[in-house]
Structures are given as structure tokens and as C-alpha cells.
Design a protein around this motif. Structure first.
Motif, PDB file in Angstrom:
ATOM      1  N   ASP A 164       0.804  -1.237   0.000  1.00 44.28           N
ATOM      2  CA  ASP A 164       0.000   0.000   0.000  1.00 44.28           C
ATOM      3  C   ASP A 164       0.832   1.281   0.000  1.00 44.28           C
ATOM      4  N   ILE A 165       1.865   1.299  -0.799  1.00 41.01           N
ATOM      5  CA  ILE A 165       2.678   2.519  -0.935  1.00 41.01           C
ATOM      6  C   ILE A 165       2.026   3.379  -2.028  1.00 41.01           C
ATOM      7  N   THR A 166       1.912   4.663  -1.765  1.00 43.21           N
ATOM      8  CA  THR A 166       1.284   5.576  -2.732  1.00 43.21           C
ATOM      9  C   THR A 166       2.337   6.102  -3.710  1.00 43.21           C
ATOM     10  N   LEU A 167       1.933   6.136  -4.987  1.00 44.40           N
ATOM     11  CA  LEU A 167       2.869   6.633  -6.014  1.00 44.40           C
ATOM     12  C   LEU A 167       3.203   8.110  -5.787  1.00 44.40           C
ATOM     13  N   GLU A 168       2.154   8.931  -5.653  1.00 42.72           N
ATOM     14  CA  GLU A 168       2.408  10.371  -5.477  1.00 42.72           C
ATOM     15  C   GLU A 168       3.197  10.594  -4.188  1.00 42.72           C
ATOM     16  N   GLY A 169       4.294  11.271  -4.321  1.00 42.97           N
ATOM     17  CA  GLY A 169       5.107  11.562  -3.137  1.00 42.97           C
ATOM     18  C   GLY A 169       6.207  10.538  -2.900  1.00 42.97           C
ATOM     19  N   LEU A 170       6.202   9.445  -3.696  1.00 44.63           N
ATOM     20  CA  LEU A 170       7.178   8.375  -3.442  1.00 44.63           C
ATOM     21  C   LEU A 170       8.621   8.892  -3.481  1.00 44.63           C
ATOM     22  N   TYR A 171       8.979   9.577  -4.586  1.00 42.49           N
ATOM     23  CA  TYR A 171      10.367  10.026  -4.690  1.00 42.49           C
ATOM     24  C   TYR A 171      10.599  11.371  -3.998  1.00 42.49           C
ATOM     25  N   LEU A 172       9.511  12.095  -3.706  1.00 43.35           N
ATOM     26  CA  LEU A 172       9.707  13.264  -2.831  1.00 43.35           C
ATOM     27  C   LEU A 172      10.179  12.777  -1.463  1.00 43.35           C
ATOM     28  N   SER A 173       9.646  11.576  -1.056  1.00 37.75           N
ATOM     29  CA  SER A 173      10.022  11.062   0.265  1.00 37.75           C
ATOM     30  C   SER A 173      11.494  10.626   0.301  1.00 37.75           C
ATOM     31  N   HIS A 174      12.128  10.496  -0.861  1.00 34.02           N
ATOM     32  CA  HIS A 174      13.565  10.182  -0.851  1.00 34.02           C
ATOM     33  C   HIS A 174      14.406  11.400  -0.431  1.00 34.02           C
ATOM     34  N   ASP A 175      13.761  12.557  -0.457  1.00 31.41           N
ATOM     35  CA  ASP A 175      14.337  13.788   0.086  1.00 31.41           C
ATOM     36  C   ASP A 175      15.795  13.991  -0.328  1.00 31.41           C
ATOM     37  N   ILE A 176      15.969  14.132  -1.637  1.00 32.42           N
ATOM     38  CA  ILE A 176      17.321  14.289  -2.202  1.00 32.42           C
ATOM     39  C   ILE A 176      18.071  15.445  -1.523  1.00 32.42           C
ATOM     40  N   ARG A 177      17.342  16.514  -1.186  1.00 32.61           N
ATOM     41  CA  ARG A 177      18.016  17.697  -0.657  1.00 32.61           C
ATOM     42  C   ARG A 177      18.554  17.493   0.762  1.00 32.61           C
ATOM     43  N   SER A 178      18.162  16.364   1.377  1.00 31.59           N
ATOM     44  CA  SER A 178      18.739  16.084   2.700  1.00 31.59           C
ATOM     45  C   SER A 178      20.092  15.372   2.563  1.00 31.59           C
ATOM     46  N   LEU A 179      20.492  15.063   1.322  1.00 32.92           N
ATOM     47  CA  LEU A 179      21.698  14.252   1.119  1.00 32.92           C
ATOM     48  C   LEU A 179      22.927  15.124   0.825  1.00 32.92           C
ATOM     49  N   ALA A 180      22.831  16.403   1.163  1.00 32.15           N
ATOM     50  CA  ALA A 180      23.910  17.343   0.836  1.00 32.15           C
ATOM     51  C   ALA A 180      25.221  16.958   1.515  1.00 32.15           C
ATOM     52  N   THR A 181      26.300  17.130   0.773  1.00 31.41           N
ATOM     53  CA  THR A 181      27.651  17.003   1.343  1.00 31.41           C
ATOM     54  C   THR A 181      28.418  18.254   0.900  1.00 31.41           C
ATOM     55  N   ASP A 182      29.736  18.234   1.047  1.00 29.14           N
ATOM     56  CA  ASP A 182      30.465  19.410   0.555  1.00 29.14           C
ATOM     57  C   ASP A 182      30.665  19.357  -0.961  1.00 29.14           C
ATOM     58  N   GLN A 183      30.245  18.248  -1.586  1.00 31.94           N
ATOM     59  CA  GLN A 183      30.300  18.117  -3.050  1.00 31.94           C
ATOM     60  C   GLN A 183      28.884  18.181  -3.604  1.00 31.94           C
ATOM     61  N   PRO A 184      28.707  18.623  -4.864  1.00 34.82           N
ATOM     62  CA  PRO A 184      27.371  18.570  -5.458  1.00 34.82           C
ATOM     63  C   PRO A 184      26.849  17.131  -5.469  1.00 34.82           C
ATOM     64  N   TYR A 185      25.547  16.976  -5.321  1.00 40.54           N
ATOM     65  CA  TYR A 185      24.907  15.660  -5.348  1.00 40.54           C
ATOM     66  C   TYR A 185      24.312  15.485  -6.742  1.00 40.54           C
ATOM     67  N   VAL A 186      24.745  14.428  -7.450  1.00 37.42           N
ATOM     68  CA  VAL A 186      24.353  14.239  -8.850  1.00 37.42           C
ATOM     69  C   VAL A 186      23.515  12.972  -8.962  1.00 37.42           C
ATOM     70  N   TYR A 187      22.351  13.084  -9.587  1.00 39.99           N
ATOM     71  CA  TYR A 187      21.490  11.912  -9.726  1.00 39.99           C
ATOM     72  C   TYR A 187      20.869  11.896 -11.110  1.00 39.99           C
ATOM     73  N   SER A 188      20.418  10.692 -11.506  1.00 39.22           N
ATOM     74  CA  SER A 188      19.964  10.510 -12.881  1.00 39.22           C
ATOM     75  C   SER A 188      18.797   9.536 -12.891  1.00 39.22           C
ATOM     76  N   ASN A 189      18.063   9.505 -13.985  1.00 44.65           N
ATOM     77  CA  ASN A 189      16.874   8.668 -14.050  1.00 44.65           C
ATOM     78  C   ASN A 189      16.642   8.208 -15.487  1.00 44.65           C
ATOM     79  N   PHE A 190      16.275   6.932 -15.635  1.00 45.53           N
ATOM     80  CA  PHE A 190      15.933   6.393 -16.961  1.00 45.53           C
ATOM     81  C   PHE A 190      14.716   5.493 -16.847  1.00 45.53           C
ATOM     82  N   VAL A 191      13.935   5.414 -17.926  1.00 43.33           N
ATOM     83  CA  VAL A 191      12.915   4.382 -18.042  1.00 43.33           C
ATOM     84  C   VAL A 191      13.392   3.433 -19.136  1.00 43.33           C
TER      85      VAL A 191
END
Ligand SMILES: NC(=O)c1ccc[n+]([C@@H]2O[C@H](COP(=O)([O-])OP(=O)(O)OC[C@H]3O[C@@H](n4cnc5c(N)ncnc54)[C@H](OP(=O)(O)O)[C@@H]3O)[C@@H](O)[C@H]2O)c1
Length: 269
Positions: free
Chosen positions: A14-41
């Protein structure tokens, strides 16, 4: 709305699609280097693009692209300071055959994502960096509309007249020695103050990010459908890596809609 099954790290229904990847909270993963992420289908046989039915070149397969993946793409994009695009994308955009990444936030389906940025005091939409050596692309009005910053990163061997024309359109041009690499691209963006960088372009750009070990997280939607097709186009295109790139599984979700698909994410091992 059909819910998802989380398979990893632990099973959860019962996980909801909307908000799924917002909950990964990329902006909380900050370090002293830029955080780089990518996505493909991709299809189950690993294809991200197939030959266009009537024109030269490749397109994202219509029977693999889908609204649920697209929602997650946007949830990732909205968390970025800047999106990586390419000369090829802008050529295809002008030709009407590229998925919309330049003005999606005006779409009422994504108004919650607009609010998500506003609540965090972020600009209405991420800036865009275009990687190009040829500089052969039209500057779409949507690209430079509003107060979004558009940067082009190009080798110093590219055509100076084309660079000057881009400046006339209000585009910022950054030159790097000889060729764009993962390291010089990320360093240039860090120098401009960007911290969260989302790659929305294809297999050559993913290759340059991986070759220099600057990719932190990879999101993959794998649709349970095989396509075949030639030439083969997978998520990475380029020379054999000197050192293979190892990734650790971060999350796996099963989406039962249609033929079914897996939403996978990996992080730098
Ligand atoms: N299924 C998916 O999730 C997905 C995602 C992304 C893309 N795709 C598909 O994959 C295919 C290829 O995508 P793509 O062309 O965006 O990806 P790409 O192959 O990574 O990028 C190619 C473009 O980026 C520029 N570029 C790449 N490396 C460069 C370097 N080192 N220096 C300077 N410029 C560089 C070049 O622009 P210039 O030619 O202007 O020099 C080149 O045309 C397309 O059909 C696309 O639809 C699928």
C-alpha cells in the motif's frame, strides 16, 4: 489509485505513487560536493530509446514511457537546483519529438510540485544546463522564458560565433578545456553555486558522469516488456570503464499497473 509494493529495503504494501520520490528527500543528502542523480525508463531488454518510426534518430519508446514513471521523473526533477539537458534534446524539442522538460511546472497535474518548491523558498523551477559540442540547437522560447538561468557547457574548441549568439539570447556560456567531462562539468556547476544536479539526458552524458565517478544515485524504471530494435540504445554509451562502476541497491518498488514495472534506485557503492 493503484498502490505499489515496496520490496526493498523491507517489504511494505500500500505505498502511494504520489510523493514516493519526494520522500527520498534528495536535498537532505547534501555534502560538501554537489549531489548528482539521474533517471531512466527502460524496457526489460534494457532499451531506453528505439528508432523513430518516420524520422532519423531515436526516441523514448511510446510503449515503455508511461504517466506513472513520468510523475516520478518530475518528483526527482523538482528537487534539483539544475537539470542537465543536451544539444540533442533541444534539437528534438524543436522538432516536436521530445518529452517536455522545459515547462512542465505550468501543468496543473504538477501544481503540488510547484508548491513543494515554493514552500522551500526555491525558484519556481530548476535552472537548466545544456551540454553541447556542436552548439547546433535552436534556443526555444520556453527555454529562456521567465527568470530561469540557462547555462551551456561546451568545449573551448566549439564555434565562437555560436557561443556569441547564445550570449545574445541571454544564455550563460561556460567553456571547458577540450571536452566536457563529469569532473569539469560538476566543478563548473559547483562554482556557479549549484548543489543538487539532476541528469535528464541520455547514455553519453551518463557515461561521462560515471567515468569520473561523480554520479551519486541512479533511478531506473524497468517496464516488464521486451522491445528488440536496432541500433541498441541502453543507459550507458561509451568506452569500457577503466574501473567498473559498482552501485548498491537503495530501494525497489513493484508497480502492478498494466504489464507491471519496477521502480529501482541505486547509490554509489
Ligand atoms: N528512456 C529514457 O529514460 C531516456 C532518457 C534520456 C534520453 N533518452 C533517449 O536516449 C537518446 C539519446 O539521448 P541524448 O542524446 O539526450 O543523450 P546523450 O547521448 O547522453 O547526449 C548526446 C548529446 O549531448 C551532447 N554531449 C554528450 N557528451 C558530450 C560531451 N562530452 N561534450 C559535449 N557535448 C556532449 C551532444 O550534443 P551536441 O550534439 O549538440 O554536441 C550530444 O548530441 C534519445 O533518443 C533520448 O530520447 C531516453
Amino acid at each position: 489509485m493503484t498502490s505499489l509494493l515496496q520490496l526493498y529495503p523491507q517489504q511494505q504494501a500500500d505505498i502511494t505513487l504520489e510523493g514516493l520520490y519526494l520522500s527520498h528527500d534528495i536535498r537532505s543528502l547534501a555534502t560538501d560536493q554537489p549531489y548528482v542523480y539521474s533517471n531512466f525508463v527502460t524496457s526489460l531488454d534494457g532499451r531506453i530509446a528505439v528508432p523513430h518510426p518516420t524520422k532519423p534518430g531515436l526516441v523514448v519508446p511510446k510503449n515503455v514511457a508511461n504517466g506513472r514513471d513520468w510523475r516520478l521523473f518530475q518528483e526527482l526533477a523538482i528537487q534539483a537546483d539544475i537539470l542537465i539537458s543536451s544539444g540533442r534534446y533541444l534539437r528534438d524539442y524543436a522538432d516536436g519529438r521530445a518529452q517536455e522538460i522545459l515547462q512542465v511546472y505550468d501543468d496543473p497535474r504538477f501544481s503540488d510540485l510547484q508548491q513543494w518548491r515554493a514552500q522551500r523558498g526555491l525558484s519556481p523551477q530548476p535552472d537548466i544546463v545544456v551540454i553541447s559540442a556542436s552548439l547546433e540547437f535552436p534556443v526555444a522560447p520556453e527555454l529562456v522564458a521567465g527568470d530561469r538561468t540557462v547555462i551551456v557547457v561546451t568545449p573551448d574548441t566549439s564555434d565562437p560565433q555560436k557561443r556569441a549568439a547564445l550570449l545574445d539570447h541571454g544564455v550563460k556560456v561556460i567553456t571547458v578545456p577540450q571536452r566536457v567531462t563529469g569532473t569539469n562539468l560538476v566543478a563548473a556547476l559547483q562554482a556557479e553555486g549549484y548543489q543538487f544536479i539532476y541528469n535528464a539526458t541520455g547514455p553519453k552524458v551518463l557515461h561521462l558522469l560515471l567515468a569520473d565517478n561523480v554520479l551519486d544515485r541512479l533511478y531506473l524504471t524497468q517496464v516488464n516488456r521486451l522491445l528488440g530494435g536496432s541500433p541498441y540504445s541502453g543507459i550507458v554509451d561509451g568506452d569500457l570503464f577503466e574501473t567498473p562502476v559498482d552501485m548498491a541497491i537503495n530501494t525497489i518498488y513493484y508497480d502492478p499497473i498494466d504489464v507491471g514495472q519496477l521502480f529501482l534506485s541505486y547509490q554509489k557503492a
